[in-house]
Design a protein around this motif. Structure first.
Motif, PDB file in Angstrom:
ATOM      1  N   LEU A  35      -3.259   8.189 -10.105  1.00 29.19           N
ATOM      2  CA  LEU A  35      -4.187   7.915  -9.012  1.00 29.19           C
ATOM      3  C   LEU A  35      -3.797   6.596  -8.360  1.00 29.19           C
ATOM      4  N   ALA A  36      -4.087   6.485  -7.072  1.00 30.57           N
ATOM      5  CA  ALA A  36      -3.914   5.228  -6.347  1.00 30.57           C
ATOM      6  C   ALA A  36      -5.248   4.886  -5.714  1.00 30.57           C
ATOM      7  N   VAL A  37      -5.832   3.756  -6.156  1.00 32.57           N
ATOM      8  CA  VAL A  37      -7.162   3.370  -5.691  1.00 32.57           C
ATOM      9  C   VAL A  37      -7.099   1.922  -5.216  1.00 32.57           C
ATOM     10  N   ALA A  38      -7.403   1.721  -3.955  1.00 31.46           N
ATOM     11  CA  ALA A  38      -7.438   0.384  -3.365  1.00 31.46           C
ATOM     12  C   ALA A  38      -8.007   0.549  -1.962  1.00 31.46           C
ATOM     13  N   ASP A  39      -7.830  -0.476  -1.133  1.00 28.38           N
ATOM     14  CA  ASP A  39      -8.193  -0.328   0.275  1.00 28.38           C
ATOM     15  C   ASP A  39      -7.063   0.442   0.966  1.00 28.38           C
ATOM     16  N   LEU A  40      -6.894   1.682   0.506  1.00 25.97           N
ATOM     17  CA  LEU A  40      -5.803   2.548   0.954  1.00 25.97           C
ATOM     18  C   LEU A  40      -6.325   3.507   2.011  1.00 25.97           C
ATOM     19  N   THR A  41      -5.834   3.353   3.228  1.00 27.24           N
ATOM     20  CA  THR A  41      -6.319   4.146   4.348  1.00 27.24           C
ATOM     21  C   THR A  41      -5.695   5.538   4.341  1.00 27.24           C
ATOM     22  N   ILE A  42      -6.511   6.524   4.641  1.00 25.32           N
ATOM     23  CA  ILE A  42      -6.023   7.903   4.771  1.00 25.32           C
ATOM     24  C   ILE A  42      -5.376   8.050   6.140  1.00 25.32           C
ATOM     25  N   THR A  43      -4.065   8.241   6.159  1.00 20.78           N
ATOM     26  CA  THR A  43      -3.322   8.422   7.405  1.00 20.78           C
ATOM     27  C   THR A  43      -2.583   9.754   7.388  1.00 20.78           C
ATOM     28  N   TYR A  44      -2.125  10.153   8.555  1.00 23.17           N
ATOM     29  CA  TYR A  44      -1.427  11.433   8.666  1.00 23.17           C
ATOM     30  C   TYR A  44      -0.134  11.428   7.864  1.00 23.17           C
ATOM     31  N   ASP A  45       0.648  10.362   7.988  1.00 20.21           N
ATOM     32  CA  ASP A  45       1.926  10.307   7.273  1.00 20.21           C
ATOM     33  C   ASP A  45       1.718  10.355   5.766  1.00 20.21           C
ATOM     34  N   ARG A  46       0.751   9.613   5.275  1.00 24.07           N
ATOM     35  CA  ARG A  46       0.498   9.616   3.836  1.00 24.07           C
ATOM     36  C   ARG A  46      -0.036  10.966   3.372  1.00 24.07           C
ATOM     37  N   GLU A  47      -0.841  11.604   4.220  1.00 23.94           N
ATOM     38  CA  GLU A  47      -1.412  12.899   3.848  1.00 23.94           C
ATOM     39  C   GLU A  47      -0.343  13.968   3.730  1.00 23.94           C
ATOM     40  N   HIS A  55       0.824  -1.207   0.000  1.00 32.58           N
ATOM     41  CA  HIS A  55       0.000   0.000   0.000  1.00 32.58           C
ATOM     42  C   HIS A  55       0.858   1.256   0.000  1.00 32.58           C
ATOM     43  N   GLY A  56       1.873   1.263   0.832  1.00 31.94           N
ATOM     44  CA  GLY A  56       2.760   2.424   0.874  1.00 31.94           C
ATOM     45  C   GLY A  56       3.117   2.823   2.289  1.00 31.94           C
ATOM     46  N   SER A  57       4.379   2.710   2.610  1.00 28.08           N
ATOM     47  CA  SER A  57       4.884   3.136   3.919  1.00 28.08           C
ATOM     48  C   SER A  57       6.264   3.737   3.733  1.00 28.08           C
ATOM     49  N   MET A  58       6.653   4.573   4.690  1.00 28.83           N
ATOM     50  CA  MET A  58       7.920   5.273   4.580  1.00 28.83           C
ATOM     51  C   MET A  58       9.017   4.524   5.320  1.00 28.83           C
ATOM     52  N   ASN A  59      10.152   4.390   4.662  1.00 26.31           N
ATOM     53  CA  ASN A  59      11.334   3.823   5.303  1.00 26.31           C
ATOM     54  C   ASN A  59      11.914   4.868   6.237  1.00 26.31           C
ATOM     55  N   ARG A  60      11.929   4.568   7.522  1.00 30.25           N
ATOM     56  CA  ARG A  60      12.364   5.551   8.517  1.00 30.25           C
ATOM     57  C   ARG A  60      13.832   5.940   8.350  1.00 30.25           C
ATOM     58  N   ALA A  61      14.609   5.089   7.741  1.00 30.90           N
ATOM     59  CA  ALA A  61      16.042   5.383   7.575  1.00 30.90           C
ATOM     60  C   ALA A  61      16.292   6.249   6.348  1.00 30.90           C
ATOM     61  N   THR A  62      15.679   5.874   5.222  1.00 28.51           N
ATOM     62  CA  THR A  62      15.929   6.594   3.966  1.00 28.51           C
ATOM     63  C   THR A  62      14.871   7.642   3.649  1.00 28.51           C
ATOM     64  N   HIS A  63      13.763   7.626   4.400  1.00 26.56           N
ATOM     65  CA  HIS A  63      12.641   8.550   4.166  1.00 26.56           C
ATOM     66  C   HIS A  63      12.061   8.395   2.764  1.00 26.56           C
ATOM     67  N   GLU A  64      12.168   7.207   2.216  1.00 29.46           N
ATOM     68  CA  GLU A  64      11.581   6.931   0.910  1.00 29.46           C
ATOM     69  C   GLU A  64      10.332   6.080   1.079  1.00 29.46           C
ATOM     70  N   TRP A  65       9.393   6.270   0.180  1.00 27.07           N
ATOM     71  CA  TRP A  65       8.107   5.578   0.231  1.00 27.07           C
ATOM     72  C   TRP A  65       8.079   4.431  -0.758  1.00 27.07           C
ATOM     73  N   ASP A  66       7.421   3.363  -0.367  1.00 27.43           N
ATOM     74  CA  ASP A  66       7.249   2.236  -1.277  1.00 27.43           C
ATOM     75  C   ASP A  66       5.785   2.122  -1.648  1.00 27.43           C
TER      76      ASP A  66
END
Length: 863
Positions: free
Chosen positions: A483-495, A459-470
């Motif tokens: 666009l990214a459409v899936a069961d993708l939750t709106i979170t603070y970090d992603r926002e 879905h997408g999370s940030m690597n705390r060491a490199t600050h890069e998103w997958d």
């Protein structure tokens, strides 16, 4: 008398005109570098137009004294300025380079000669300087107003010259919400700035302020284009006032939002005429227009000064310490109070000599070229000429030609492959809630799209060491998807790094676990409605009431009765409430069957009535509770909520690796959830899963030893198809699924509006019902439960078996007692018969039977 007065007045005017006459030739000096920006050309053209205009300086003629090739050399500028002063000039215009201008300004301040500049304003200002360029603070306020109106929160600044930071103070030193997240200075020794731009791209900056020269700005934009940073999701604020002179054709169809300021009013008829006279020129730089306005400003001030005093313009030697221009300060003061309409708008100065009431046109790049979308005025502030409705309509119209790349991942029921025996390609090979949702939105907005599965399946999370998103978030940031459409939750970090539309589905975190085990009823389940203590107290009450009834019946005289009613004065009275009868009466009323004996005395009746009331309540409560206990199946589960999971250590629990659920527990400030995160993170082997499906399978295989934390909507989908699984407890939090777009996407608002329209029309509810309860085996568990609820639960033998046991035990006990009573009676009769036989044999003669009866004092029967 009247003619005499007229003659005197005319004579007086002629005398004043004679004494206040300006010289017929007024020389003005011009210091210029190379004429790439046509400064000298504008200077000469302005002089020609002033000389041709008889409304200004009708008796004088401006004559230019030009010195070229200053080339930024302060020594050469000093020498050429002195050459001009020796020719007797009323003012010096230019040069443009900073070093040469500072020396020229110093000379003019010493000789009290007006010095007019049109270059970008610096904070230092001499007493004889008049600068027509807007004040840095005006530019600073204009830039800050635009950034604030655009709502930029995470943007960067690229600047070229340290001295130019003064007009960025509104951003750098302004309100905290306006401050840039990243600021860098260009290295003037290199020309390839792509590494810097790539770094900014990797950091997620798509809103950039470029504070550079016009030529450097164009070079940066071209290099950004090579890195794919000029698409629809990038916005640039260009501080150069000469963006209109650039050829931006290669960026017109890229979609980038290029915003800049323009000081020159192209719509003025005079400006169009001037451009036509200048060899049919199509545009003009700001400093060139300001040079033209500076000549007019000087001519108008000189014209006004000419009406009040005699002006002498004499040669001045730089070597002299006493030679100064006697009218210099007066001419400067007149220029500061004069107001004229020039090519750069209203030219007006405040009491400190700084230009005021400056108005900028805000321009942006469209497919049809640069377009004015508003103005900024130092008095009235920002004013957009394009309304929100017009802007929104323009964005929606642009969607008709857009083709979106939509990144998603395989996750039922949101996005799955169609089961088909034929080879399917393109969007036809997929189905699911997301496919239908995007289809409905595309139908409303009219865009085309192609689905693309994210390579890493995350879905997408940030690597705390490199600050890069997958995952899908990384695809958006790398601009490989729109666009990214899936069961993708709106979170603070992603926002913080991407934009989300309004949620199309609301949900929360819950626990997926196997259904509680159905235990067979206890053989004596009919005892369950009352606790052991209540049964014990009832037995005690039964014995106590029986004993009390026995005692009161013995004590009360009204419970004694004559056993032989024919005898009026019997020697013996009979009481029906013996101990056995008291126990029988009380148990009979408890069983609501009554007995053949009833109390007669008031005291015993009170006891009986109280006991009847007690049994009424107890039997009614038992009957009501018994129905529930026998018809409702009791389900026993070791956990009932997430808190129960945290308190125990037998059942393991986990979540999707890198998902929003894991992030919730990781970032939670609640001690229970912190403890759960510590347990999950430290578990070996890892209890995290790579997909929700893997988590469901682990729960199915876990035999009650594993629970999976996931979104409630996914749990609802799973429990519709796996009847052995259920949701434990309520929702831990509240959140939503949204469509993610790259940061600052102009299409977020139209897509949100389309989602709202689908929600109000009931389409979203219909889609959820379709994919949760109808498609792919949905509704099977719901139908089973519905059928089970509609049919009354049948009582099995296991539910009422204890009653049969009690009945059999009672019947068997009765049989045993009956046999015992029979044997006891036989024994008693046998004993009684032996006694009689012995008495007769030992006392009665054998001859006369009646004599024997008389001897034993027995009376013969009276027949």
């Amino acid at each position: 008398m009247t003619k005499l007065m007229q003659f005197c007045w005319i004579s007086l005017c002629l005398w004043f005109e004679f004494i206040a006459a300006v010289p017929e030739v007024v020389r003005i000096g011009g210091l210029f570098d190379t004429d790439e920006n046509r400064q000298e050309y504008a200077f000469q053209k302005a002089i020609e137009r002033v000389n041709a205009n008889r409304n200004i300086l009708p008796r004088a003629k401006l004559v230019p004294q030009i010195e070229n090739s200053v080339q930024g050399d302060s020594f050469r500028a000093n020498k050429k300025a002195c050459n001009i002063l020796r020719k007797g000039v009323a003012a010096i215009f230019g040069p443009q380079s900073a070093a040469a201008a500072r020396h020229t300004q110093s000379i003019c301040d010493t000789m009290e000669v007006p010095h007019l500049e049109t270059r970008q304003f610096k904070m230092s200002r001499g007493s004889c300087l008049v600068n027509l360029f807007p004040h840095p603070m005006a530019l600073s306020e204009a830039f800050a107003s635009v950034v604030k109106s655009f709502g930029w929160k995470n943007y960067a600044i690229i600047y070229e010259d340290l001295d130019d930071l003064v007009h960025l103070q509104g951003l750098i030193g302004g309100e905290h919400y306006l401050k840039p997240s990243f600021i860098t200075r260009l290295n003037s020794e290199i020309t390839d700035h792509r590494p810097l731009l790539k770094k900014m791209k990797n950091m997620g900056f798509s809103q950039i302020v470029i504070d550079c020269t016009t030529e450097k700005t164009l070079a940066l934009l071209k290099q950004a284009q090579q890195l794919g940073m000029t698409g629809s999701y990038h916005s640039y604020l260009l501080t150069s006032l000469d963006i209109h002179t650039l050829n931006l054709d290669e960026f017109r169809y890229a979609g980038a939002n290029l915003t800049a300021f323009k000081l020159i009013n192209f719509n003025r008829p005079e400006f169009k005429k001037i451009l036509h006279d200048w060899d049919n020129a199509t545009t003009m730089k700001t400093e060139t227009a300001l040079m033209y306005d500076a000549v007019y400003l000087f001519a108008k001030a000189l014209h006004d000064l000419d009406a009040s005093q005699q002006i002498d313009i004499n040669p001045i030697s730089c070597d002299s310490t006493v030679d100064t221009f006697s009218h210099g300060f007066s001419l400067i003061n007149y220029m500061r109070v004069v107001e004229i309409e020039g090519l750069s708008g209203l030219i007006k100065f405040d009491n400190q000599g700084f230009r005021t009431n400056v108005q900028f046109d805000i321009i942006t790049l469209r497919e049809d070229g640069l377009k004015t979308i508003g103005t900024w005025n130092s008095t009235s502030g920002l004013n957009f000429s394009q309304t929100y409705t017009e802007t929104y309509t323009e964005i929606v119209e642009s969607l008709q030609t857009k083709h979106f790349i939509i990144t998603t991942l395989l996750s039922a029921p949101y996005f799955t492959r169609k089961p088909s025996s034929e080879l399917l390609t393109g969007n036809n090979q997929f189905e699911g809630y997301v496919v239908d949702l995007i289809g409905e939105i595309a139908r409303i907005l009219g865009f085309n799209y192609t689905f693309r599965i994210v390579p890493d399946g995350r879905h997408g999370s940030m690597n705390r060491a490199t600050h890069e998103w997958d995952g899908m978030i990384g695809e958006l940031l790398e601009q490989r998807a729109d666009l990214a459409v899936a069961d993708l939750t709106i979170t603070y970090d992603r926002e913080q790094v991407v934009d989300f539309t309004m949620p199309f589905m609301n949900l929360g975190i819950s626990v997926l676990y196997r259904k509680p085990i159905r235990h067979s009823p206890n053989l004596f389940s009919f005892l369950s409605p009352l606790s052991f203590d209540v049964w014990l107290y009832m037995a005690t009450a039964y014995l106590g009431v029986s004993l009390l009834l026995f005692i009161l019946a013995r004590f009360s005289p009204y419970e004694w009765e004559n056993p032989h009613p024919c005898k009026k004065d019997p020697e013996v009275l009979q009481n029906q409430f013996s101990l056995i009868n008291s126990l029988w009466f009380v148990i009979g009323t408890l069983m609501q069957q009554g007995s053949d004996i009833v109390p007669k005395a008031l005291s015993t009746r009170i006891v009986a009535g109280t006991w009847w009331f007690f049994t009424l309540i107890m039997i009614s409560s038992y009957t009501a509770n018994l129905a529930a206990f026998l018809t409702v199946e009791r389900l026993e589960s070791p956990i009932t909520s997430a808190e129960d999971l945290a308190k125990q250590s037998t059942i393991k629990y986990g979540a999707l690796r890198g998902g929003s659920t894991a992030a919730f527990f990781r970032d939670s400030n609640i001690s229970t959830y912190q403890r759960m995160w510590t347990v999950m993170e430290s578990a070996r082997p890892s209890i995290f899963t790579e997909s929700n499906q893997e988590g469901v399978e682990r729960v199915l295989r876990g035999n009650g030893n594993y629970a999976f934390l996931m979104e409630s909507t996914s749990i609802e989908y799973v429990t519709e198809r796996h009847c052995t699984l259920t949701q434990i407890g309520g929702m831990i939090d509240s959140k939503g699924y949204g469509i993610a777009t790259p940061p600052n996407s102009p299409f977020r608002t139209p897509i949100s509006s389309a989602i709202l329209k689908l929600q109000e029309g009931g389409t979203l509810h219909a889609l959820k019902t379709k994919w949760w309860k109808e498609k792919r085996g949905g509704g099977s568990c719901t139908d089973e439960m519905h059928q089970k609820n509609n049919n009354a639960n049948e009582l099995t033998l296991a539910s009422v078996g204890g009653v049969f046991v009690v009945l059999l035990v009672g019947l068997g006990l009765a049989c045993i007692v009956a046999v015992g009573e029979f044997l006891w009676r036989l024994r008693m009769e046998a004993l009684e018969g032996r006694v009689r036989h012995d008495l007769i044999s030992s006392h009665v003669p054998k001859t006369k039977p009646y004599d024997i009866l008389q001897k034993v004092d027995l009376q013969p029967p009276n027949y």
